[in-house]
Design an enzyme around this catalytic site. Structure first.
Site, PDB file in Angstrom:
ATOM      1  CD  GLU A 188      -3.190  -0.926   0.418  1.00 42.38           C
ATOM      2  OE1 GLU A 188      -3.291   0.113  -0.264  1.00 42.38           O
ATOM      3  OE2 GLU A 188      -4.054  -1.818   0.429  1.00 42.38           O
ATOM      4  CE  LYS A 229      -7.616   6.156   2.907  1.00 44.93           C
ATOM      5  NZ  LYS A 229      -7.878   4.770   3.173  1.00 44.93           N
ATOM      6  CG  HIS A 250      -7.292  -2.004  -4.355  1.00 40.26           C
ATOM      7  ND1 HIS A 250      -6.129  -1.295  -4.392  1.00 40.26           N
ATOM      8  CD2 HIS A 250      -7.554  -2.239  -3.042  1.00 40.26           C
ATOM      9  CE1 HIS A 250      -5.694  -1.089  -3.156  1.00 40.26           C
ATOM     10  NE2 HIS A 250      -6.544  -1.657  -2.317  1.00 40.26           N
ATOM     11  CG  HIS A 254     -10.910  -6.399  -4.885  1.00 35.75           C
ATOM     12  ND1 HIS A 254     -11.548  -5.200  -5.099  1.00 35.75           N
ATOM     13  CD2 HIS A 254     -10.270  -6.260  -3.702  1.00 35.75           C
ATOM     14  CE1 HIS A 254     -11.308  -4.389  -4.079  1.00 35.75           C
ATOM     15  NE2 HIS A 254     -10.535  -5.007  -3.227  1.00 35.75           N
TER      16      HIS A 254
HETATM   17  N1  GLY Z   1      -8.646   1.817   0.966  1.00 37.00           N
HETATM   18  C1  GLY Z   1      -9.200   2.663  -0.010  1.00 37.00           C
HETATM   19  C2  GLY Z   1      -9.952   3.818   0.556  1.00 37.00           C
HETATM   20  O1  GLY Z   1      -9.876   4.076   1.733  1.00 37.00           O
HETATM   21  O2  GLY Z   1     -10.640   4.482  -0.175  1.00 37.00           O
END
Ligand code: GLY
Length: 371
Positions: A188, A229, A250, A254
Site C-alpha cells: 500500500e 490519503k 485493486h 480483488h
Molecule cells: N482503501 C481505499 C480507501 O480508503 O478508499
C-alpha cells in the site's frame, strides 16, 4: 513530543488528526484525554495485539486517570463478519458505552474496520479512536472513515463511512509485525508513490529496503502515505471521484484474492502489489506509459523481496477468462464496464471507466504464461 508528525484530515466538522510517531501507545492516555467527556474508554482489539501491546495501552490510559475495559477478538480476516460484529456491538452495550463516549479500535485493518462499523451503529453513532498496529492499517485502513465487514456475498459489502476522531500511528508497534505482514503493508505504501508522487517512489526505491529496520525512514514513509490519503479523502470523502485512485491495483487484487479464497496464499497487500504491477503493464499495453514504468515497478517490488507476478502465487489459478469473470463481480463495476486505475507514468494515475476487456485478457494471459 519529539519527532511527532501530525497530518490533518480536513473534513469540516468531522476533521481529525493522524498523529504519527514513536512511543505513541505509551502516550495514548494524554493524546486521547482531551476527547473524553468522562474518563472511561472501551477498547476492542485482537488476541495477538493484546498479547503484545494491551498492557502498555492500559498503563498509558491509567496514567491519565482513564478507566478502561477491553475485548480481544480472534485474530484474522474471519473475524470481520456478522458473528464477531454482533459480539462486539453487544459487548459495547454491556459495557454501557454511552452516546458521548469514545471507543478505541486497537489493531490492524480487520479490527479498525469492524470496530469503526460497530461505533457507527452503536446508539446511532459514537466516536472512536483508531490505534493502528500494522503498516497496512497505519497507511490506509485507519484513515478515511471506511468501515465495514465481509458477508457471504463478498468483502466490505456492508459498512458505513464513519470518520474516527483521532488516529494514533505508533511506529514502534510495527517492530512486532511478522516480516511478511510488514511487506504486505508496504504494497500500500508503494501504491501512493505510483498513484500520485513520483518523487516518493524515487525515495522508496532508495530507502524501501531499509524501512523495516529504521524507524525514522519508516515514519517518513507512513507520514507521506497518510498525507496523500488525507488529501484525497478531503477532496472526495465518499468516493464519487478521485478517491477511487486509492484503488490502484485493486481490481486485479480483488480477483486474485477471490481466486485464492482469501487465504494466506495471498495477503491483501501482496495482491495490491501484484495488482499495481499488472495495472502498469495494462497501461503500457494501452499505449499510456512507456515500458520503463512497469519495469521499474517490478524491479522495485523484487528488490523488496515481495510477490510481483502471478507466478509468485502458490497453487492453481483460473485462466485469464476466469480471472476476468472474477473482476466482473467486483463492487466497483459501473454499468457492466470494468473500472481500472491506469497510469500515464509513475505518479500519474487516473480513473478509467471503459477499459477494453481484450487488453485485460492479454495482460493476464501473458502473466499466466510466466507461471
Ligand atoms: N482503501 C481505499 C480507501 O480508503 O478508499
Amino acid at each position: 513530543m519529539n519527532g511527532l508528525d501530525v497530518v490533518p484530515v480536513a473534513l469540516g466538522a468531522r476533521s481529525y488528526e493522524v498523529r504519527i510517531g514513536r512511543g505513541l501507545i505509551g502516550r495514548a492516555g494524554a493524546e486521547i484525554a482531551p476527547l473524553l467527556r468522562r474518563k472511561r474508554v472501551a477498547i476492542v482489539t485482537d488476541e495477538t495485539v493484546a498479547a503484545h501491546h494491551l498492557a502498555a495501552l492500559e498503563a498509558a490510559l491509567a496514567a491519565e486517570g482513564i478507566a478502561c475495559t477491553s475485548l480481544a477478538l480472534p485474530p484474522g480476516e474471519a473475524t470481520k463478519g456478522w458473528p464477531q460484529f454482533a459480539r462486539c456491538v453487544e459487548w459495547l452495550l454491556e459495557q454501557k458505552v454511552e452516546r458521548r463516549d469514545v471507543v478505541v479500535a486497537f489493531g490492524g485493518g480487520v479490527i479498525g474496520d469492524l470496530v469503526g462499523f460497530a461505533a457507527s451503529v452503536l446508539r446511532r453513532g459514537v466516536r472512536f479512536v483508531q490505534i493502528p498496529t500494522t503498516l497496512l492499517a497505519q497507511v490506509d485502513s485507519s484513515v478515511g472513515g471506511k468501515t465495514g465487514i465481509n458477508t457471504a456475498q463478498g468483502k466490505n459489502l456492508v459498512g458505513a463511512f464513519h470518520q474516527p476522531s483521532l488516529v494514533l500511528a505508533d511506529i514502534d508497534a510495527l517492530d512486532t509485525l511478522a516480516p511478511r505482514d510488514f511487506l504486505a503493508g508496504y504494497g500500500e505504501v508503494v501504491k501512493y508513490g505510483l498513484l500520485g508522487d513520483a518523487d516518493f517512489f524515487d525515495w522508496l526505491e532508495v530507502n524501501g529496503p531499509a524501512l523495516a529496520a529504521d524507524p525514522a525512514r519508516r515514519q517518513r514513509a507512513v507520514r507521506r502515505s497518510v498525507e496523500m490519503k488525507a488529501e484525497i479523502v478531503a477532496r472526495d470523502e465518499t468516493e464519487e471521484g478521485d478517491r477511487a485512485l486509492l484503488n490502484l491495483g485493486h481490481t486485479f487484487c480483488h480477483a486474485l484474492e477471490k481466486a485464492t479464497g482469501y487465504s494466506d496464499r495471498l495477503l491483501h497487500g501482496e495482491g495490491v502489489a501484484i495488482g499495481c504491477a499488472l495495472a502498469f503493464e495494462l497501461s503500457q499495453r494501452l499505449g499510456l506509459c512507456s515500458q520503463e514504468a512497469p519495469s521499474r515497478v517490478r524491479a522495485h517490488l523484487r528488490a523488496m523481496g515481495m510477490k510481483v507476478d502471478l507466478a509468485d502465487i502458490p497453487g492453481d489459478l483460473p485462466d485469464a477468462a476466469g480471472l476476468l469473470a472474477l473482476m466482473g463481480q467486483d463492487k466497483k463495476v459501473v454499468d457492466g464496464r470494468l473500472r481500472f486505475i491506469l497510469a500515464r507514468g509513475i505518479g500519474a494515475a487516473f480513473v478509467a471507466d471503459d477499459v477494453p476487456g481484450e487488453a485485460v485478457t492479454a495482460v493476464l494471459t501473458e502473466a499466466l504464461h510466466r507461471r
